[in-house]
Design a protein around this motif. Structure first.
Motif, PDB file in Angstrom:
ATOM      1  N   PHE A  80       0.849  -1.182   0.000  1.00  0.00           N
ATOM      2  CA  PHE A  80       0.000   0.000   0.000  1.00  0.00           C
ATOM      3  C   PHE A  80       0.887   1.235   0.000  1.00  0.00           C
ATOM      4  O   PHE A  80       2.018   1.207   0.500  1.00  0.00           O
ATOM      5  CB  PHE A  80      -1.029   0.001   1.125  1.00  0.00           C
ATOM      6  N   THR A  81       0.357   2.278  -0.608  1.00  0.00           N
ATOM      7  CA  THR A  81       1.170   3.442  -0.927  1.00  0.00           C
ATOM      8  C   THR A  81       0.542   4.718  -0.382  1.00  0.00           C
ATOM      9  O   THR A  81      -0.679   4.880  -0.406  1.00  0.00           O
ATOM     10  CB  THR A  81       1.327   3.569  -2.457  1.00  0.00           C
ATOM     11  N   LEU A  82       1.388   5.589   0.090  1.00  0.00           N
ATOM     12  CA  LEU A  82       0.983   6.920   0.576  1.00  0.00           C
ATOM     13  C   LEU A  82       1.473   7.967  -0.402  1.00  0.00           C
ATOM     14  O   LEU A  82       2.621   7.920  -0.845  1.00  0.00           O
ATOM     15  CB  LEU A  82       1.598   7.192   1.939  1.00  0.00           C
ATOM     16  N   GLN A  83       0.609   8.902  -0.733  1.00  0.00           N
ATOM     17  CA  GLN A  83       1.025  10.069  -1.505  1.00  0.00           C
ATOM     18  C   GLN A  83       0.554  11.326  -0.795  1.00  0.00           C
ATOM     19  O   GLN A  83      -0.596  11.407  -0.345  1.00  0.00           O
ATOM     20  CB  GLN A  83       0.465  10.026  -2.918  1.00  0.00           C
ATOM     21  N   VAL A  84       1.471  12.279  -0.692  1.00  0.00           N
ATOM     22  CA  VAL A  84       1.155  13.580  -0.108  1.00  0.00           C
ATOM     23  C   VAL A  84       1.585  14.637  -1.117  1.00  0.00           C
ATOM     24  O   VAL A  84       2.760  14.697  -1.497  1.00  0.00           O
ATOM     25  CB  VAL A  84       1.876  13.800   1.235  1.00  0.00           C
ATOM     26  N   THR A  85       0.660  15.423  -1.556  1.00  0.00           N
ATOM     27  CA  THR A  85       0.967  16.426  -2.576  1.00  0.00           C
ATOM     28  C   THR A  85       1.354  17.762  -1.933  1.00  0.00           C
ATOM     29  O   THR A  85       1.121  17.999  -0.740  1.00  0.00           O
ATOM     30  CB  THR A  85      -0.241  16.646  -3.492  1.00  0.00           C
ATOM     31  N   SER A  86       1.966  18.591  -2.715  1.00  0.00           N
ATOM     32  CA  SER A  86       2.301  19.967  -2.317  1.00  0.00           C
ATOM     33  C   SER A  86       2.999  20.011  -0.971  1.00  0.00           C
ATOM     34  O   SER A  86       2.596  20.748  -0.067  1.00  0.00           O
ATOM     35  CB  SER A  86       1.027  20.824  -2.284  1.00  0.00           C
ATOM     36  N   VAL A  87       4.056  19.232  -0.833  1.00  0.00           N
ATOM     37  CA  VAL A  87       4.726  19.135   0.465  1.00  0.00           C
ATOM     38  C   VAL A  87       5.448  20.436   0.804  1.00  0.00           C
ATOM     39  O   VAL A  87       5.880  21.197  -0.075  1.00  0.00           O
ATOM     40  CB  VAL A  87       5.699  17.954   0.519  1.00  0.00           C
ATOM     41  N   THR A  88       5.573  20.653   2.110  1.00  0.00           N
ATOM     42  CA  THR A  88       6.348  21.760   2.654  1.00  0.00           C
ATOM     43  C   THR A  88       7.305  21.192   3.686  1.00  0.00           C
ATOM     44  O   THR A  88       7.273  20.001   3.996  1.00  0.00           O
ATOM     45  CB  THR A  88       5.442  22.812   3.309  1.00  0.00           C
ATOM     46  N   THR A  89       8.099  22.067   4.278  1.00  0.00           N
ATOM     47  CA  THR A  89       9.041  21.601   5.295  1.00  0.00           C
ATOM     48  C   THR A  89       8.308  21.014   6.495  1.00  0.00           C
ATOM     49  O   THR A  89       8.881  20.218   7.240  1.00  0.00           O
ATOM     50  CB  THR A  89       9.942  22.743   5.737  1.00  0.00           C
ATOM     51  N   GLU A  90       7.047  21.388   6.670  1.00  0.00           N
ATOM     52  CA  GLU A  90       6.249  20.840   7.762  1.00  0.00           C
ATOM     53  C   GLU A  90       5.973  19.351   7.584  1.00  0.00           C
ATOM     54  O   GLU A  90       5.545  18.681   8.530  1.00  0.00           O
ATOM     55  CB  GLU A  90       4.925  21.594   7.880  1.00  0.00           C
ATOM     56  N   ASP A  91       6.182  18.827   6.408  1.00  0.00           N
ATOM     57  CA  ASP A  91       5.976  17.406   6.153  1.00  0.00           C
ATOM     58  C   ASP A  91       7.230  16.579   6.423  1.00  0.00           C
ATOM     59  O   ASP A  91       7.208  15.348   6.270  1.00  0.00           O
ATOM     60  CB  ASP A  91       5.528  17.198   4.708  1.00  0.00           C
ATOM     61  N   THR A  92       8.298  17.225   6.832  1.00  0.00           N
ATOM     62  CA  THR A  92       9.506  16.497   7.209  1.00  0.00           C
ATOM     63  C   THR A  92       9.242  15.687   8.468  1.00  0.00           C
ATOM     64  O   THR A  92       8.802  16.232   9.482  1.00  0.00           O
ATOM     65  CB  THR A  92      10.668  17.478   7.452  1.00  0.00           C
ATOM     66  N   ALA A  93       9.504  14.389   8.395  1.00  0.00           N
ATOM     67  CA  ALA A  93       9.173  13.502   9.517  1.00  0.00           C
ATOM     68  C   ALA A  93       9.689  12.102   9.234  1.00  0.00           C
ATOM     69  O   ALA A  93      10.110  11.795   8.116  1.00  0.00           O
ATOM     70  CB  ALA A  93       7.656  13.457   9.736  1.00  0.00           C
ATOM     71  N   VAL A  94       9.630  11.275  10.263  1.00  0.00           N
ATOM     72  CA  VAL A  94       9.789   9.835  10.071  1.00  0.00           C
ATOM     73  C   VAL A  94       8.398   9.270   9.795  1.00  0.00           C
ATOM     74  O   VAL A  94       7.454   9.529  10.556  1.00  0.00           O
ATOM     75  CB  VAL A  94      10.410   9.156  11.295  1.00  0.00           C
ATOM     76  N   TYR A  95       8.273   8.541   8.718  1.00  0.00           N
ATOM     77  CA  TYR A  95       6.995   7.979   8.304  1.00  0.00           C
ATOM     78  C   TYR A  95       6.986   6.474   8.580  1.00  0.00           C
ATOM     79  O   TYR A  95       7.938   5.766   8.232  1.00  0.00           O
ATOM     80  CB  TYR A  95       6.763   8.237   6.814  1.00  0.00           C
ATOM     81  N   TYR A  96       5.882   6.033   9.183  1.00  0.00           N
ATOM     82  CA  TYR A  96       5.715   4.627   9.524  1.00  0.00           C
ATOM     83  C   TYR A  96       4.472   4.066   8.848  1.00  0.00           C
ATOM     84  O   TYR A  96       3.420   4.735   8.808  1.00  0.00           O
ATOM     85  CB  TYR A  96       5.531   4.445  11.027  1.00  0.00           C
ATOM     86  N   CYS A  97       4.562   2.837   8.372  1.00  0.00           N
ATOM     87  CA  CYS A  97       3.350   2.105   8.015  1.00  0.00           C
ATOM     88  C   CYS A  97       3.091   1.096   9.131  1.00  0.00           C
ATOM     89  O   CYS A  97       4.027   0.529   9.702  1.00  0.00           O
ATOM     90  CB  CYS A  97       3.459   1.445   6.648  1.00  0.00           C
ATOM     91  N   VAL A  98       1.827   0.926   9.439  1.00  0.00           N
ATOM     92  CA  VAL A  98       1.441   0.097  10.575  1.00  0.00           C
ATOM     93  C   VAL A  98       0.198  -0.715  10.237  1.00  0.00           C
ATOM     94  O   VAL A  98      -0.526  -0.400   9.286  1.00  0.00           O
ATOM     95  CB  VAL A  98       1.156   0.961  11.826  1.00  0.00           C
TER      96      VAL A  98
END
Length: 122
Positions: A80-98
């Protein structure tokens, strides 16, 4: 034993689209009553639930991210896939799938990926 593994670019430029894939082994993403979510954690902040895809394919999103976020799946690859459009620096993070189970609610997870750092920077 179910295992989840995130993959995708670690660096994304502002205004571009962030795309991450979670590859699942040891369980099927269509297995009844399980759901598959994306959560993230910016440095020094708490976990943020982004959205979930149910075993049926139905999706739910955080209200604050709904306009920019989509979750899809490829059942043939058990991904499964995540897409986030129009990213900014606020989207900087560690991303986890659970993974979670309906019986324990949408904020209780029994399996986690190791997490992947995504940095938004030009």
């Amino acid at each position: 034993q179910v295992q989840l593994q995130e993959s995708g670019p670690g660096l994304v430029k502002p205004s571009q689209t962030l795309s991450l894939t979670c590859t699942v082994s040891g369980a099927s993403i269509t297995e009844l009553y399980y759901y598959w979510s994306w959560i993230r954690q910016p440095l020094g902040k708490g976990l943020e639930w982004m959205g979930a895809m149910m075993y049926s394919g139905m999706t739910y999103y955080s209200p604050s991210l709904r306009s920019r976020t989509s979750i899809s799946r490829d059942t043939s690859k058990n991904q499964f896939t995540l897409q986030v459009t129009s990213v900014t620096t606020e989207d900087t993070a560690v991303y986890y799938c659970v993974r979670g189970h309906e019986n324990t609610g949408m904020r209780s997870y029994d399996s986690w990926g190791q997490g992947t750092q995504v940095t938004v920077s030009s």
